[in-house]
Design a protein around this motif. Sequence first.
Motif, PDB file in Angstrom:
ATOM      1  N   SER A 199       5.858   5.390   7.104  1.00 11.45           N
ATOM      2  CA  SER A 199       5.442   6.191   8.267  1.00 11.45           C
ATOM      3  C   SER A 199       4.586   5.414   9.259  1.00 11.45           C
ATOM      4  CB  SER A 199       4.694   7.459   7.805  1.00 11.45           C
ATOM      5  OG  SER A 199       4.065   7.285   6.565  1.00 11.45           O
ATOM      6  N   LEU A 200       4.119   4.256   8.858  1.00 12.05           N
ATOM      7  CA  LEU A 200       3.276   3.471   9.763  1.00 12.05           C
ATOM      8  C   LEU A 200       3.885   2.083   9.958  1.00 12.05           C
ATOM      9  CD1 LEU A 200      -0.249   4.244   8.206  1.00 12.05           C
ATOM     10  CD2 LEU A 200       0.788   5.316  10.218  1.00 12.05           C
ATOM     11  N   PRO A 201       3.623   1.451  11.106  1.00  6.92           N
ATOM     12  CA  PRO A 201       4.058   0.053  11.264  1.00  6.92           C
ATOM     13  C   PRO A 201       3.240  -0.837  10.326  1.00  6.92           C
ATOM     14  CG  PRO A 201       2.638   0.707  13.093  1.00  6.92           C
ATOM     15  CD  PRO A 201       2.883   1.938  12.285  1.00  6.92           C
ATOM     16  N   GLU A 202       3.636  -2.079  10.169  1.00  3.97           N
ATOM     17  CA  GLU A 202       2.865  -2.999   9.334  1.00  3.97           C
ATOM     18  C   GLU A 202       1.425  -3.042   9.862  1.00  3.97           C
ATOM     19  OE1 GLU A 202       3.897  -4.349   6.603  1.00  3.97           O
ATOM     20  OE2 GLU A 202       5.988  -3.708   6.802  1.00  3.97           O
TER      21      GLU A 202
ATOM     22  N   ILE B  93       1.468   5.475  18.459  1.00  3.00           N
ATOM     23  CA  ILE B  93       0.181   5.256  17.775  1.00  3.00           C
ATOM     24  C   ILE B  93      -0.961   5.904  18.554  1.00  3.00           C
ATOM     25  CG2 ILE B  93      -1.499   3.478  17.140  1.00  3.00           C
ATOM     26  CD1 ILE B  93       0.897   1.725  16.373  1.00  3.00           C
ATOM     27  N   LEU B  94      -0.977   5.713  19.867  1.00  7.45           N
ATOM     28  CA  LEU B  94      -2.060   6.303  20.665  1.00  7.45           C
ATOM     29  C   LEU B  94      -2.017   7.824  20.594  1.00  7.45           C
ATOM     30  CD1 LEU B  94      -2.574   3.469  21.420  1.00  7.45           C
ATOM     31  CD2 LEU B  94      -2.455   4.052  23.840  1.00  7.45           C
ATOM     32  N   ARG B  95      -0.817   8.370  20.556  1.00 11.61           N
ATOM     33  CA  ARG B  95      -0.683   9.814  20.437  1.00 11.61           C
ATOM     34  C   ARG B  95      -1.275  10.293  19.102  1.00 11.61           C
ATOM     35  NH1 ARG B  95       3.051  13.150  18.391  1.00 11.61           N
ATOM     36  NH2 ARG B  95       3.006  15.271  19.232  1.00 11.61           N
ATOM     37  N   LEU B  96      -0.998   9.538  18.039  1.00  7.32           N
ATOM     38  CA  LEU B  96      -1.562   9.892  16.730  1.00  7.32           C
ATOM     39  C   LEU B  96      -3.089   9.838  16.748  1.00  7.32           C
ATOM     40  CD1 LEU B  96       0.857   8.077  14.211  1.00  7.32           C
ATOM     41  CD2 LEU B  96       0.567  10.554  14.516  1.00  7.32           C
TER      42      LEU B  96
ATOM     43  N   PRO C  17       0.815  -1.217   0.000  1.00  3.74           N
ATOM     44  CA  PRO C  17       0.000   0.000   0.000  1.00  3.74           C
ATOM     45  C   PRO C  17       0.848   1.265   0.000  1.00  3.74           C
ATOM     46  CG  PRO C  17      -0.227  -1.172   2.101  1.00  3.74           C
ATOM     47  CD  PRO C  17       0.590  -2.034   1.209  1.00  3.74           C
ATOM     48  N   SER C  18       0.407   2.263  -0.798  1.00  5.38           N
ATOM     49  CA  SER C  18       1.115   3.541  -0.904  1.00  5.38           C
ATOM     50  C   SER C  18       0.128   4.657  -1.180  1.00  5.38           C
ATOM     51  CB  SER C  18       2.124   3.482  -2.055  1.00  5.38           C
ATOM     52  OG  SER C  18       2.542   4.802  -2.381  1.00  5.38           O
ATOM     53  N   ALA C  19       0.378   5.823  -0.559  1.00  8.40           N
ATOM     54  CA  ALA C  19      -0.450   6.991  -0.843  1.00  8.40           C
ATOM     55  C   ALA C  19      -0.018   7.669  -2.140  1.00  8.40           C
ATOM     56  CB  ALA C  19      -0.384   7.975   0.328  1.00  8.40           C
ATOM     57  N   GLU C  20       1.168   7.348  -2.636  1.00  9.32           N
ATOM     58  CA  GLU C  20       1.732   7.924  -3.871  1.00  9.32           C
ATOM     59  C   GLU C  20       1.670   9.450  -3.901  1.00  9.32           C
ATOM     60  OE1 GLU C  20       0.152   5.738  -7.291  1.00  9.32           O
ATOM     61  OE2 GLU C  20       1.755   4.271  -6.986  1.00  9.32           O
TER      62      GLU C  20
END
Lengths: 483, 483
Positions: free
Chosen positions: A407-410, A444-447, A394-397
């Motif tokens: 920028s994210l974990p799996e 993650i919780l902070r996000l 997956p990519s935001a491109e």
Amino acid sequence: LCTESINKIAKECRDIAAVVGAPSINPKIEGKNLYNSAYFLAEGKVQHIIHKSLLPTYDIFDEYRYFEPNKQFEIIAYKGKKIALTICEDLWDIEDDLMYNVNPMDELMKQNPDLAINIAASPFSFDHATIRKDVISSNAKKYKLPFYYVNHIGAQTELIFDGGSMVVNAKGDIIQELPYFEEAALTLDSDNLNRVIEVQKSDNKIELIHNAIVLGISDYFKKLGFGKAVLGLSGGIDSAVALALAARALGTKNVHSILMPSMHSSDHSVSDSLEICKNLGSSYDILNIEDSYKSFETTLHPLFKDMPEGLAEENLQARIRGVLLMAYSNKFGNIVLNTSNKSEAAVGYGTLYGDMCGGLSVIGDVYKIDVYDLARFINKDGEIIPENIITKPPSAELRPNQKDSDSLPEYHILDEILFEYIEKRKGPQEIIAMGFDEALVKRILRLVNLNEYKRYQTSPILRVSNKAFGMGRRMPIVGKYLS
Amino acid sequence: LCTESINKIAKECRDIAAVVGAPSINPKIEGKNLYNSAYFLAEGKVQHIIHKSLLPTYDIFDEYRYFEPNKQFEIIAYKGKKIALTICEDLWDIEDDLMYNVNPMDELMKQNPDLAINIAASPFSFDHATIRKDVISSNAKKYKLPFYYVNHIGAQTELIFDGGSMVVNAKGDIIQELPYFEEAALTLDSDNLNRVIEVQKSDNKIELIHNAIVLGISDYFKKLGFGKAVLGLSGGIDSAVALALAARALGTKNVHSILMPSMHSSDHSVSDSLEICKNLGSSYDILNIEDSYKSFETTLHPLFKDMPEGLAEENLQARIRGVLLMAYSNKFGNIVLNTSNKSEAAVGYGTLYGDMCGGLSVIGDVYKIDVYDLARFINKDGEIIPENIITKPPSAELRPNQKDSDSLPEYHILDEILFEYIEKRKGPQEIIAMGFDEALVKRILRLVNLNEYKRYQTSPILRVSNKAFGMGRRMPIVGKYLS
């Protein structure tokens, strides 16, 4: 208006009785002005009005905003039977942690009923049907009474009611079940409730979610008086799954796709998108966003000068796509479908007014790992979503060679942590104690907490879990969170 | 966390007592898990925990979502006095139409208190301070007791708490008042409550709204840890007033304006905007949107072909401006201020993701006619908002020679009808019976109902009336409305 409709139904009730849910007026000066009531109609008129006692005021429910709880209990006599009539939540105060101070069935049992009826508008979540069966069956066993459970079917904006009405005998056996997600009627002999009737009904999580979303889209459009949708097709799995679901809900010819490639789009983004449109036979347009992007770059240059490219430029691309979709929507009257998934909505991996735009979020309550399962389920009778969309990373491109995993974990880790925090409402320490990396959990919780401001402005999200973003999860934008 | 803070305060309470509001745990299995409580601290520890009985669950309030209502009543003895301690709403069940089934003060009076304390977080609306004084004074007279009323000050996202604490003697005379919108402390002799102390405090509606919004902006930024704002300055009155208010809240140098003229902008739009920036001494940039507009036109031409220009093209301009503001925000970290007023938010005279974008709506709870009064109030000590902005006819300038009055009735009529519908919650027939044109009333109410979908996705709105859009007014997007 309600009274009119009820009287109309009552007139038709001659050799039959009907139970209809509607508000009724509280004649007392004290308390709220309305009750949430069940009207028992027979012999051409309203015979009894039974009020709801337990008023859920949590998650998506706000009943105490509007209604006064009932405190008087009355049994209905009809054709030689004594009926204990309750409304939805009235049967549900059964957890270890009791939420209310009274139990309506305990009160009604003092008058020795022969059978119990519960009318409900119990919203769908993928594990709720199973819990619901347990609750009805437990009640039947506890009170040694047959239970007739009738649940609403249809969707109201974000809430999907799945039906699944059932009859349970005094031993707690489910002897009849009605289907999920469709209206159905049933006649049976109340003196013979022993024969269990097999119903072909799947409790597969992904199938339930699939059917719920299809009903949710379809009823949202129908009730608003709209027929056509438009969405941005990126070549990724989210928009592909949203398109397939919308095509099933609204008909293939009523869902238009817009492909909006940029300088950062890979070739397969367009080719994969074209393939799903071909598989479905649905219409599309291709609008390249590079010219618009360049014009914004030029306009902003006196301000941005030679500052390095970053988030502003990435969001700019997403927002140009939002503008194009909304322009199409304004011109042709199609409602824009939002294609964000729950994982990205949770951590704010999306652009406000860009890919977060739209009139209805189709899969905003589905975690990314479940989106993959939905894709496979959609493909079960033949390929609709191209295999490459399912297998590519997956990519935001939005920048060269970007991957979500930069920028994210799996997703299988991210989704597990999110599930514990959002659905299970565990705190950071509890989640870390489960064995997850401390720094990762905190990040993650902070996000999640930081991005309340984005979710505040997002579209209604079709609710398929027991804790969806939206009315059921009210968190402050300005807040001091545990960390 | 709350317990820690309370113990810290308690330790300091040696020859003095303090009352602190915080949640407390309901030890019973039945009912909700928390109480909304007042902690009475003295002699170094928590002496009493008094729970709130009346839990408002209407408008912006959702207390029964979280709290169990108290049903046991206890008087506090301290230094020879018996104190009846209540929390906010506990004093408020005084309307003709009683909302609750118990009256906490009636219960407490059975134990012969000498004085009453009420701690409150009673949110501001422009007419609430007057009602509040009446309520406290009526309670004092009714129970022949002096009342010490202590109200929260500060803003929490959309809610603004205005303070205005007061002491009322047993005859109902207000003998001491604290200021609005600022923290303050007061010492007085409880055995001598006859001397009325004059306080210079205005109850002028526009001044209250002005001060409330300034506090609302300032606390929103402070509590989020942001210092700088950006807004689009159109040359119209809404953005001018929003800019002036933001400059007072955040400091002139922390509010940046962007002027975004188009082919439909009149000359005075830019010159009037420049004049207010000059008057304030605040910074600005001018970004012409014509090139971006043309690039979108070109991109969309294969789809739109030669269809007549209309809403899609008007919204396109508004959305380009939204994109530019958000790009600035992303690049420089300024929060975008939304400058929509309540009249246009009501009837949907605004573009979703365009002029409806932003992190906080400054005047979204102020009707257009009141925006003019705010402008005049801002100018009271010298011209800040140029006179031409106040006197020229309002226009969105999205097509040649457009005026608001082309599509909307004059604002003094529109605002009156909206006020009756939204604040007074009157139905169409009641409003028509007041003498308004039937077709006009129906058209306006239809627009209000139709545009729930836009307001669903708008930013938090600083609440200054008793019925603001947002959490306090929850209406369905899909609904059958009276007409």
